[in-house]
Each structure stands twice: as structure tokens, then as C-alpha cells.
Scaffold this active site. Structure first.
Site, PDB file in Angstrom:
ATOM      1  N   ARG A   1       0.825  -1.203   0.000  1.00 50.53           N
ATOM      2  CA  ARG A   1       0.000   0.000   0.000  1.00 50.53           C
ATOM      3  C   ARG A   1       0.863   1.257   0.000  1.00 50.53           C
ATOM      4  O   ARG A   1       1.783   1.397   0.788  1.00 50.53           O
ATOM      5  CB  ARG A   1      -0.894   0.019   1.244  1.00 50.53           C
ATOM      6  CG  ARG A   1      -1.618   1.335   1.368  1.00 50.53           C
ATOM      7  CD  ARG A   1      -2.704   1.305   2.398  1.00 50.53           C
ATOM      8  NE  ARG A   1      -3.112   2.666   2.709  1.00 50.53           N
ATOM      9  CZ  ARG A   1      -3.886   2.988   3.703  1.00 50.53           C
ATOM     10  NH1 ARG A   1      -4.365   2.053   4.483  1.00 50.53           N
ATOM     11  NH2 ARG A   1      -4.216   4.228   3.933  1.00 50.53           N
TER      12      ARG A   1
ATOM     13  N   ASP B   1      -6.654  -1.621   3.102  1.00 54.25           N
ATOM     14  CA  ASP B   1      -6.798  -0.740   4.258  1.00 54.25           C
ATOM     15  C   ASP B   1      -7.350  -1.593   5.384  1.00 54.25           C
ATOM     16  O   ASP B   1      -8.384  -2.229   5.218  1.00 54.25           O
ATOM     17  CB  ASP B   1      -7.778   0.383   3.893  1.00 54.25           C
ATOM     18  CG  ASP B   1      -7.974   1.397   5.001  1.00 54.25           C
ATOM     19  OD1 ASP B   1      -7.052   1.561   5.827  1.00 54.25           O
ATOM     20  OD2 ASP B   1      -9.043   2.029   5.042  1.00 54.25           O
TER      21      ASP B   1
ATOM     22  N   ARG C   1      -6.883   2.597  -2.602  1.00 52.43           N
ATOM     23  CA  ARG C   1      -5.871   1.843  -1.874  1.00 52.43           C
ATOM     24  C   ARG C   1      -5.936   0.358  -2.182  1.00 52.43           C
ATOM     25  O   ARG C   1      -7.001  -0.206  -2.399  1.00 52.43           O
ATOM     26  CB  ARG C   1      -5.949   2.091  -0.370  1.00 52.43           C
ATOM     27  CG  ARG C   1      -7.167   1.604   0.331  1.00 52.43           C
ATOM     28  CD  ARG C   1      -8.195   2.661   0.700  1.00 52.43           C
ATOM     29  NE  ARG C   1      -7.801   4.031   0.832  1.00 52.43           N
ATOM     30  CZ  ARG C   1      -7.512   4.616   1.989  1.00 52.43           C
ATOM     31  NH1 ARG C   1      -7.514   3.946   3.099  1.00 52.43           N
ATOM     32  NH2 ARG C   1      -7.217   5.883   2.016  1.00 52.43           N
TER      33      ARG C   1
ATOM     34  N   ASP D   1      -8.591  -1.356   9.255  1.00 49.46           N
ATOM     35  CA  ASP D   1      -8.933  -0.472  10.366  1.00 49.46           C
ATOM     36  C   ASP D   1      -9.401  -1.295  11.561  1.00 49.46           C
ATOM     37  O   ASP D   1     -10.113  -2.293  11.392  1.00 49.46           O
ATOM     38  CB  ASP D   1     -10.081   0.473   9.965  1.00 49.46           C
ATOM     39  CG  ASP D   1      -9.639   1.552   8.994  1.00 49.46           C
ATOM     40  OD1 ASP D   1      -8.451   1.911   9.005  1.00 49.46           O
ATOM     41  OD2 ASP D   1     -10.491   2.032   8.229  1.00 49.46           O
TER      42      ASP D   1
HETATM   43  N1  LIG Z   1      -9.199   2.564  14.844  1.00 51.72           N
HETATM   44  C1  LIG Z   1      -8.186   2.808  14.000  1.00 51.72           C
HETATM   45  N2  LIG Z   1      -7.796   1.881  13.094  1.00 51.72           N
HETATM   46  C2  LIG Z   1      -6.785   2.136  12.238  1.00 51.72           C
HETATM   47  N3  LIG Z   1      -6.094   3.292  12.195  1.00 51.72           N
HETATM   48  C3  LIG Z   1      -6.438   4.246  13.083  1.00 51.72           C
HETATM   49  C4  LIG Z   1      -7.499   4.050  14.002  1.00 51.72           C
HETATM   50  N4  LIG Z   1      -7.623   5.166  14.766  1.00 51.72           N
HETATM   51  C5  LIG Z   1      -6.689   6.021  14.336  1.00 51.72           C
HETATM   52  N5  LIG Z   1      -5.967   5.486  13.328  1.00 51.72           N
HETATM   53  C6  LIG Z   1      -4.873   6.199  12.654  1.00 51.72           C
HETATM   54  O1  LIG Z   1      -5.328   6.620  11.396  1.00 51.72           O
HETATM   55  C7  LIG Z   1      -4.171   6.825  10.600  1.00 51.72           C
HETATM   56  C8  LIG Z   1      -4.574   6.959   9.127  1.00 51.72           C
HETATM   57  O2  LIG Z   1      -5.192   5.803   8.707  1.00 51.72           O
HETATM   58  P1  LIG Z   1      -5.577   5.610   7.211  1.00 51.72           P
HETATM   59  O3  LIG Z   1      -4.512   6.104   6.301  1.00 51.72           O
HETATM   60  O4  LIG Z   1      -5.985   4.168   7.061  1.00 51.72           O
HETATM   61  O5  LIG Z   1      -6.860   6.571   7.077  1.00 51.72           O
HETATM   62  P2  LIG Z   1      -7.929   6.449   5.996  1.00 51.72           P
HETATM   63  O6  LIG Z   1      -8.202   4.976   5.827  1.00 51.72           O
HETATM   64  O7  LIG Z   1      -7.516   7.223   4.784  1.00 51.72           O
HETATM   65  O8  LIG Z   1      -9.229   7.113   6.590  1.00 51.72           O
HETATM   66  P3  LIG Z   1     -10.251   6.520   7.646  1.00 51.72           P
HETATM   67  O9  LIG Z   1      -9.544   6.578   8.959  1.00 51.72           O
HETATM   68  O10 LIG Z   1     -11.419   7.452   7.543  1.00 51.72           O
HETATM   69  O11 LIG Z   1     -10.606   5.107   7.263  1.00 51.72           O
HETATM   70  C9  LIG Z   1      -3.297   5.649  10.929  1.00 51.72           C
HETATM   71  O12 LIG Z   1      -1.951   5.981  10.784  1.00 51.72           O
HETATM   72  C10 LIG Z   1      -3.628   5.366  12.406  1.00 51.72           C
HETATM   73  O13 LIG Z   1      -2.630   5.799  13.276  1.00 51.72           O
HETATM   74  N1  LIG Z   2     -16.903   1.991  -0.003  1.00 58.00           N
HETATM   75  C1  LIG Z   2     -15.797   2.358   0.645  1.00 58.00           C
HETATM   76  N2  LIG Z   2     -15.451   3.648   0.682  1.00 58.00           N
HETATM   77  C2  LIG Z   2     -14.328   4.015   1.349  1.00 58.00           C
HETATM   78  C3  LIG Z   2     -13.523   3.056   2.002  1.00 58.00           C
HETATM   79  C4  LIG Z   2     -13.913   1.695   1.944  1.00 58.00           C
HETATM   80  O1  LIG Z   2     -13.256   0.783   2.511  1.00 58.00           O
HETATM   81  N3  LIG Z   2     -15.057   1.390   1.267  1.00 58.00           N
HETATM   82  N4  LIG Z   2     -12.410   3.458   2.665  1.00 58.00           N
HETATM   83  C5  LIG Z   2     -12.076   4.719   2.725  1.00 58.00           C
HETATM   84  C6  LIG Z   2     -10.872   5.109   3.465  1.00 58.00           C
HETATM   85  O2  LIG Z   2     -11.017   4.971   4.771  1.00 58.00           O
HETATM   86  C7  LIG Z   2     -12.845   5.785   2.074  1.00 58.00           C
HETATM   87  N5  LIG Z   2     -13.995   5.315   1.381  1.00 58.00           N
END
Ligand SMILES: Nc1ncnc2c1ncn2[C@@H]1O[C@H](COP(=O)(O)OP(=O)(O)OP(=O)(O)O)[C@@H](O)[C@H]1O
Ligand SMILES: Nc1nc2c(c(=O)[nH]1)N=C(CO)CN2
Length: 170
Positions: free
Chosen positions: A83, A95, A92, A97
Site C-alpha cells: 500500500r 486498508d 488503496r 482499520d
Molecule cells: N481505529 C483505527 N484503526 C486504524 N487506524 C487508526 C485508528 N484510529 C486512528 N488510526 C490512525 O489513522 C491513521 C490513518 O489511517 P488511514 O490512512 O488508514 O486513514 P484512511 O483509511 O484514509 O481514513 P479513515 O480513517 O477514515 O478510514 C493511521 O496511521 C492510524 O494511526
Molecule cells: N466503499 C468504501 N469507501 C471508502 C472506504 C472503503 O473501505 N469502502 N475506505 C475509505 C478510506 O477509509 C474511504 N472510502
């Protein structure tokens, strides 16, 4: 052991293989027991909408790994799959989370749990509720209630591959 729920999403390359690869790496990780993987859902991009559709799943793990180490594991799997973080909410390869960690509320510089945007994202709630273990878990109950209030057809979520099919591949 702690109950942990993750959300995994991908919208680049071979999306289904990306999910399989990520789940396989989780399974291989010491100290992590994979309990359940949801069906695979194809979902319209949320946030930045001018990008390809995603495949999304949720997984339920049991582990004694700390939440900080769990985040590191997620990030190392993202790196392993190649990634490259281009911009927030952009396309991406993978991802991962952390949605829920043992019913705890966590607020550190790098980690917020429950995931701050999970309750407004049908692409998270649909697979999560499918594999939710306990009706007594307040956070899972909240996810279930919120999902019922949403109109999922409008969210552009379709079943891409049912649970059985995905879980028998690996
Ligand atoms: N519950 C969590 N799970 C994963 N990452 C987290 C969480 N809470 C905070 N973070 C932080 O978020 C930062 C950015 O994550 P990432 O680049 O995946 O964001 P994103 O996927 O673009 O947006 P979103 O957070 O809305 O899904 C990571 O470096 C991490 O430290
Ligand atoms: N449908 C969908 N949309 C997104 C997704 C994802 O996993 N699914 N992840 C994102 C970044 O956090 C932003 N938007």
C-alpha cells in the site's frame, strides 16, 4: 482473549486476492486467532467518490495482542501488500482499520477505538453486523441499530461473494 473486529477494504488491483492475502497474513500472525470472516461486499466509494468501487469485509479475531500492537500488525500487513498512501480517503490496495477492541474506548495519538467513522459507514456496518458475536455487546448493538436506520440500497452495497465461498478458499 480479547474480541477484536477489523474492517478491510480494497479498490485497486486484484481486489478479491488482496482480501484473501490480508486475511491469510492475519491468520499467520502469532497470537491472533481468526474467528470469523464476513461475506465480501462490493461498495461504492464513500468520502472521495471519484474512484473505483471497493470490496469490503469485516473480521472477528481473538487475541491478547495489545491495541497498539494490533495497529502495528494492521500497518505491516498494509505495507506487505504494497500500500502506498497517496491521499486521505483515496484509492488503496488494502486498508485495515480496527473497529472495536474488546469493548474498550481508546484515545491515543495514533489510535481511536471505536473507529471514529464506523457508525456512519454502511460499508463497515453491513459486514460487521453479519459476523457480530454477542447481542450483549453495547457497541455491536449500536452498530446493528444504526444499520437498521440506514437505507443500504442507497449506499450502493451489494453482496459480491457470500461468506461460505470466501472462507473456504483459504
Ligand atoms: N481505529 C483505527 N484503526 C486504524 N487506524 C487508526 C485508528 N484510529 C486512528 N488510526 C490512525 O489513522 C491513521 C490513518 O489511517 P488511514 O490512512 O488508514 O486513514 P484512511 O483509511 O484514509 O481514513 P479513515 O480513517 O477514515 O478510514 C493511521 O496511521 C492510524 O494511526
Ligand atoms: N466503499 C468504501 N469507501 C471508502 C472506504 C472503503 O473501505 N469502502 N475506505 C475509505 C478510506 O477509509 C474511504 N472510502
Amino acid at each position: 482473549m480479547k474480541d477484536v473486529y477489523l474492517s478491510i477494504g480494497t479498490n485497486m488491483g486484484e481486489r478479491y486476492e488482496n482480501l484473501q492475502h490480508a486475511v491469510a497474513l492475519l491468520k499467520e500472525t502469532e497470537g491472533i486467532k481468526l474467528v470469523r470472516v464476513s461475506s465480501v461486499y462490493e461498495t461504492a466509494a464513500v468520502g472521495y467518490t471519484d474512484q473505483a468501487d471497493f470490496l469490503n469485509i469485516a473480521v472477528h479475531l481473538k487475541t491478547d495482542v495489545s491495541s497498539a500492537d494490533m495497529l502495528k500488525i494492521c500497518q505491516s500487513i498494509e505495507q506487505e501488500l504494497g500500500r502506498v498512501r497517496e491521499f486521505r480517503w483515496g484509492p488503496r490496495i488494502i486498508d485495515l482499520d480496527i473497529l472495536l477492541y474488546n469493548q474498550e474506548n481508546i484515545e491515543t495519538e495514533s489510535l481511536t477505538v471505536p473507529h471514529p467513522r464506523m457508525y456512519e459507514r454502511a460499508f463497515v456496518l453491513v459486514p460487521l453486523v453479519e459476523i457480530a458475536a454477542s447481542p450483549f455487546d453495547v457497541q455491536l448493538q449500536q452498530a446493528h441499530d444504526l444499520l437498521q436506520q440506514m437505507d443500504c440500497e442507497n449506499e450502493g452495497i451489494t453482496l459480491w461473494s457470500p461468506f461460505e465461498e470466501f472462507s473456504t478458499v483459504h
